[in-house]
Design a protein around this motif. Structure first.
Motif, mmCIF file in Angstrom:
data_model
loop_
_atom_site.group_PDB
_atom_site.id
_atom_site.type_symbol
_atom_site.label_atom_id
_atom_site.label_comp_id
_atom_site.label_asym_id
_atom_site.label_seq_id
_atom_site.Cartn_x
_atom_site.Cartn_y
_atom_site.Cartn_z
ATOM 1 N N ASP A 197 0.808 -1.217 0.000
ATOM 2 C CA ASP A 197 0.000 0.000 0.000
ATOM 3 C C ASP A 197 0.842 1.269 0.000
ATOM 4 O OD1 ASP A 197 -2.405 -1.528 0.174
ATOM 5 O OD2 ASP A 197 -2.065 -1.755 2.338
ATOM 6 N N ASN A 198 2.149 1.133 -0.115
ATOM 7 C CA ASN A 198 3.038 2.292 -0.087
ATOM 8 C C ASN A 198 3.588 2.556 -1.490
ATOM 9 O OD1 ASN A 198 5.011 4.235 0.351
ATOM 10 N ND2 ASN A 198 5.662 3.360 2.304
ATOM 11 N N PRO A 199 3.033 3.533 -2.189
ATOM 12 C CA PRO A 199 3.475 3.788 -3.575
ATOM 13 C C PRO A 199 4.886 4.351 -3.671
ATOM 14 C CG PRO A 199 1.950 5.485 -2.848
ATOM 15 C CD PRO A 199 1.964 4.443 -1.763
ATOM 16 N N ALA A 200 5.439 4.834 -2.556
ATOM 17 C CA ALA A 200 6.807 5.366 -2.596
ATOM 18 C C ALA A 200 7.840 4.256 -2.710
ATOM 19 C CB ALA A 200 7.082 6.205 -1.347
ATOM 20 N N VAL A 201 7.463 3.022 -2.345
ATOM 21 C CA VAL A 201 8.395 1.891 -2.374
ATOM 22 C C VAL A 201 8.299 1.190 -3.722
ATOM 23 C CG1 VAL A 201 9.000 -0.340 -1.361
ATOM 24 C CG2 VAL A 201 8.261 1.555 0.116
ATOM 25 N N ASP A 202 9.382 1.206 -4.460
ATOM 26 C CA ASP A 202 9.473 0.491 -5.731
ATOM 27 C C ASP A 202 10.230 -0.822 -5.580
ATOM 28 O OD1 ASP A 202 8.378 2.691 -7.460
ATOM 29 O OD2 ASP A 202 10.134 3.730 -6.671
ATOM 30 N N VAL A 203 11.273 -0.805 -4.721
ATOM 31 C CA VAL A 203 12.179 -1.952 -4.560
ATOM 32 C C VAL A 203 12.272 -2.313 -3.082
ATOM 33 C CG1 VAL A 203 14.579 -2.733 -4.747
ATOM 34 C CG2 VAL A 203 13.551 -1.396 -6.595
ATOM 35 N N ILE A 204 12.266 -3.603 -2.801
ATOM 36 C CA ILE A 204 12.558 -4.104 -1.465
ATOM 37 C C ILE A 204 13.947 -4.735 -1.493
ATOM 38 C CG2 ILE A 204 11.919 -5.760 0.318
ATOM 39 C CD1 ILE A 204 9.031 -5.510 -0.614
ATOM 40 N N TYR A 205 14.824 -4.261 -0.618
ATOM 41 C CA TYR A 205 16.183 -4.809 -0.521
ATOM 42 C C TYR A 205 16.212 -5.695 0.721
ATOM 43 C CZ TYR A 205 21.343 -4.772 -0.950
ATOM 44 O OH TYR A 205 22.658 -5.117 -1.118
ATOM 45 N N ILE A 206 16.390 -7.004 0.510
ATOM 46 C CA ILE A 206 16.328 -7.986 1.591
ATOM 47 C C ILE A 206 17.725 -8.263 2.129
ATOM 48 C CG2 ILE A 206 15.676 -10.355 2.179
ATOM 49 C CD1 ILE A 206 13.490 -10.077 0.017
ATOM 50 N N VAL A 207 17.935 -7.934 3.398
ATOM 51 C CA VAL A 207 19.237 -8.098 4.054
ATOM 52 C C VAL A 207 19.002 -8.877 5.343
ATOM 53 C CG1 VAL A 207 21.401 -6.911 4.585
ATOM 54 C CG2 VAL A 207 19.678 -5.753 3.193
ATOM 55 N N LEU A 208 18.593 -10.125 5.198
ATOM 56 C CA LEU A 208 18.195 -10.985 6.311
ATOM 57 C C LEU A 208 19.047 -12.247 6.335
ATOM 58 C CD1 LEU A 208 14.314 -10.718 5.833
ATOM 59 C CD2 LEU A 208 15.652 -9.692 7.687
ATOM 60 N N PRO A 209 18.996 -13.030 7.410
ATOM 61 C CA PRO A 209 19.649 -14.348 7.375
ATOM 62 C C PRO A 209 19.205 -15.146 6.153
ATOM 63 C CG PRO A 209 18.985 -13.828 9.606
ATOM 64 C CD PRO A 209 18.429 -12.728 8.737
ATOM 65 N N ASN A 210 20.110 -15.958 5.640
ATOM 66 C CA ASN A 210 19.899 -16.636 4.359
ATOM 67 C C ASN A 210 18.597 -17.423 4.297
ATOM 68 O OD1 ASN A 210 22.479 -15.633 4.004
ATOM 69 N ND2 ASN A 210 23.475 -17.592 4.370
ATOM 70 N N SER A 211 18.218 -18.046 5.389
ATOM 71 C CA SER A 211 17.026 -18.886 5.393
ATOM 72 C C SER A 211 15.743 -18.077 5.216
ATOM 73 C CB SER A 211 16.939 -19.668 6.706
ATOM 74 O OG SER A 211 16.768 -18.785 7.807
ATOM 75 N N MET A 212 15.808 -16.763 5.400
ATOM 76 C CA MET A 212 14.626 -15.911 5.290
ATOM 77 C C MET A 212 14.497 -15.266 3.919
ATOM 78 S SD MET A 212 15.028 -14.120 9.056
ATOM 79 C CE MET A 212 13.449 -13.282 9.069
ATOM 80 N N HIS A 213 15.490 -15.435 3.057
ATOM 81 C CA HIS A 213 15.474 -14.774 1.754
ATOM 82 C C HIS A 213 14.280 -15.202 0.900
ATOM 83 C CE1 HIS A 213 20.075 -13.752 1.726
ATOM 84 N NE2 HIS A 213 19.418 -13.175 2.714
ATOM 85 N N ALA A 214 14.018 -16.498 0.862
ATOM 86 C CA ALA A 214 12.936 -16.993 0.003
ATOM 87 C C ALA A 214 11.594 -16.441 0.450
ATOM 88 C CB ALA A 214 12.927 -18.518 0.000
ATOM 89 N N GLU A 215 11.286 -16.574 1.735
ATOM 90 C CA GLU A 215 9.984 -16.110 2.232
ATOM 91 C C GLU A 215 9.763 -14.633 1.947
ATOM 92 O OE1 GLU A 215 7.634 -15.168 6.412
ATOM 93 O OE2 GLU A 215 9.413 -16.459 6.467
ATOM 94 N N TYR A 216 10.754 -13.798 2.243
ATOM 95 C CA TYR A 216 10.541 -12.360 2.109
ATOM 96 C C TYR A 216 10.625 -11.895 0.658
ATOM 97 C CZ TYR A 216 9.918 -11.741 7.029
ATOM 98 O OH TYR A 216 9.378 -11.800 8.296
ATOM 99 N N THR A 217 11.319 -12.639 -0.181
ATOM 100 C CA THR A 217 11.280 -12.342 -1.614
ATOM 101 C C THR A 217 9.900 -12.652 -2.166
ATOM 102 O OG1 THR A 217 13.642 -12.689 -1.996
ATOM 103 C CG2 THR A 217 12.177 -13.037 -3.867
ATOM 104 N N ILE A 218 9.377 -13.810 -1.841
ATOM 105 C CA ILE A 218 8.063 -14.217 -2.356
ATOM 106 C C ILE A 218 6.970 -13.275 -1.856
ATOM 107 C CG2 ILE A 218 6.323 -16.051 -2.272
ATOM 108 C CD1 ILE A 218 8.735 -18.044 -2.158
ATOM 109 N N ARG A 219 6.987 -12.945 -0.577
ATOM 110 C CA ARG A 219 5.993 -12.018 -0.032
ATOM 111 C C ARG A 219 6.144 -10.621 -0.639
ATOM 112 N NH1 ARG A 219 6.533 -12.567 6.367
ATOM 113 N NH2 ARG A 219 5.068 -10.797 6.288
ATOM 114 N N GLY A 220 7.391 -10.198 -0.852
ATOM 115 C CA GLY A 220 7.623 -8.886 -1.444
ATOM 116 C C GLY A 220 7.121 -8.800 -2.871
ATOM 117 N N ALA A 221 7.328 -9.866 -3.637
ATOM 118 C CA ALA A 221 6.833 -9.897 -5.018
ATOM 119 C C ALA A 221 5.309 -9.865 -5.038
ATOM 120 C CB ALA A 221 7.359 -11.136 -5.724
ATOM 121 N N ARG A 222 4.698 -10.606 -4.121
ATOM 122 C CA ARG A 222 3.231 -10.606 -4.039
ATOM 123 C C ARG A 222 2.696 -9.233 -3.636
ATOM 124 N NH1 ARG A 222 2.635 -16.432 -0.855
ATOM 125 N NH2 ARG A 222 2.955 -17.772 -2.690
ATOM 126 N N ALA A 223 3.525 -8.470 -2.925
ATOM 127 C CA ALA A 223 3.134 -7.107 -2.562
ATOM 128 C C ALA A 223 3.328 -6.133 -3.714
ATOM 129 C CB ALA A 223 3.943 -6.651 -1.350
#
Length: 443
Positions: free
Chosen positions: A150-176
């Motif tokens: 819901d935030n139009p100012a955000v175009d890109v999400i940069y994920i800087v998390l432990p490796n095991s969390m990359h998949a979940e937050y990439t998938i959720r970010g793409a769905r967003a």
């Protein structure tokens, strides 16, 4: 790309008056072309011209040369894009890399800007938000992460998390509905990498893996020399990346979070850089690994790994990575009539490039200095350029997936006493998993 913030409103009277009164010396050069052929110093700054300068048209600034031709050239003007035209980034995770490198780098970007933060530590996020001017409504927890949609100012999400969390937050970010820049290693398994790629493709969003070395000018210079056979054909590449890890309770020492030890964290630099320099994919790999007994840091992960890569052209790469020895971050390319060396090669700052050439038997050594550029700023601005101009990033998800497949083969070899593992090479094309190269202006 989602809608960017509206351009800044027209100047208020007091601001316009200030510009008109003080701008003769500061802005005349930039607007002289729109005011006729008056000398720059004499060109008056009208209200209309002041608004034009601040709101529209080309924004690059040029200054007259002040030194004689004999003098070294000074630093070029950065000429960043106007703030309202830059791509907005939400950075997820406020650990060492984010706070020490990424957020400062965003202030040096020309095409990217920080607009939102995501963290599980509300107190730390509040402090960082105040430091970088991020409003409270643009601060998210991991529970409210999906509200980024819901935030139009955000175009890109940069994920800087432990490796095991990359998949979940990439998938959720793409769905967003956001484009994704993800730190390396891409994930803990090839299957997770495939799911990340699929999610971004389904959402129509771009996915880039943060291989900063592939955007850094001196490493790109080595690639150019290798590909052009500047010193004859490359025969051997040696690469080392080691560091002495600290307390055992950090997430990098837990296999469930990190996926492995030295190999996916820092050994990946050796693997990916060799592939980047050659443009080829290895046909066969072999590895040995060892961990110091009773060292609490290495109960779950490997401490050291030695591995070799054999390429179809005949090039052999010998790579060393370790978590328990003093820092060494270097590589050397051995060619027919000389060598090319980066030492350090993988550090964030202070890289050094050297060469030795002896085509006639007389060795000539030289250091190549291209000046230091912020690797993270180059990386993010490349992705922003791809987002704005609908280009495939140079290091897309497929590049990260290929590294993960090779690392899984290396672990297989190490578990089997170093027995070589043959890899499937589906294409002989150079740079088979890479996209649009960085532009000249970024390098």
């Amino acid at each position: 790309m989602s809608n960017l913030p509206n351009p800044a409103p027209a100047c208020d009277p007091s601001r316009r008056q200030f510009i008109a009164q003080t701008g003769r010396g500061l802005l005349a050069v930039g607007v002289a072309g729109t005011l006729g052929n008056l000398p720059a110093a004499a060109a008056p700054i009208t209200d209309q011209a002041a608004d034009l300068v601040l709101q529209s048209g080309p924004t690059d600034v040029k200054l007259p040369e002040i030194n004689a031709k004999t003098e070294p050239k000074g630093t070029s003007i950065p000429n960043p894009q106007p703030v309202d035209q830059r791509v907005g980034y939400a950075v997820v995770g406020l650990g060492h890399l984010t706070l020490e490198e990424l957020l400062p780098a965003l202030s040096q970007c020309k095409k990217s800007k920080l607009v939102a933060l995501v963290s599980g530590d509300a107190d730390k996020m509040s402090k960082v938000a105040r430091q970088y001017g991020i409003s409270p409504q643009n601060c998210y927890s991991y529970q409210t992460y999906d509200n980024l949609k819901d935030n139009p100012a955000v175009d890109v999400i940069y994920i800087v998390l432990p490796n095991s969390m990359h998949a979940e937050y990439t998938i959720r970010g793409a769905r967003a509905g956001k484009h994704i820049l993800c730190e390396k290693p891409m994930a803990n398994t090839a299957k997770e990498c495939e799911q990340m790629i699929e999610a971004c493709q389904k959402a129509g969003k771009k996915l880039m893996i943060a291989y900063r070395i592939q955007y850094e000018p001196m490493n790109r210079k080595v690639q150019e020399m290798v590909r052009s056979n500047a010193f004859g054909k490359t025969k051997i590449i040696e690469a080392t990346n080691t560091q002495n890890q600290g307390p055992p309770d950090q997430w990098r020492h837990k296999k469930a979070l990190a996926g492995g030890g030295a190999l996916p964290d820092i050994g990946l630099y050796c693997l990916n850089t060799v592939r980047f320099l050659l443009g080829e994919e290895p046909a066969e790999v072999a590895a040995h690994m060892y961990s110091t007994p009773n060292d609490p840091r290495f109960k779950e992960i490997e401490e050291n790994m030695l591995f070799t890569l054999r390429f179809p052209s005949g090039v052999l790469a010998n790579c060393v990575t370790g978590y328990g020895s003093y820092t060494s971050k270097r590589y050397r390319v051995q060619a027919e009539t000389g060598w090319i060396q980066m030492d350090p090669a993988f550090s964030y700052h202070g890289l050094k490039l050297e060469q030795a050439h002896a085509p006639d038997g007389n060795e000539q050594k030289a250091q190549i200095n291209l000046g230091e550029k912020n690797q993270f700023a180059l990386e993010m601005d490349h992705f922003s350029d791809c987002v704005k101009n609908n280009k495939t990033p140079y290091t897309p998800g497929e590049e990260g997936l290929q590294d993960q497949r090779i690392m899984e083969a290396l672990y297989q070899s190490a578990r089997n006493g170093g027995k070589p593992v043959k890899l499937k090479n589906e294409t002989a094309k150079l740079d088979a998993f890479r996209g649009t190269p960085p532009t000249e202006g970024q390098s």
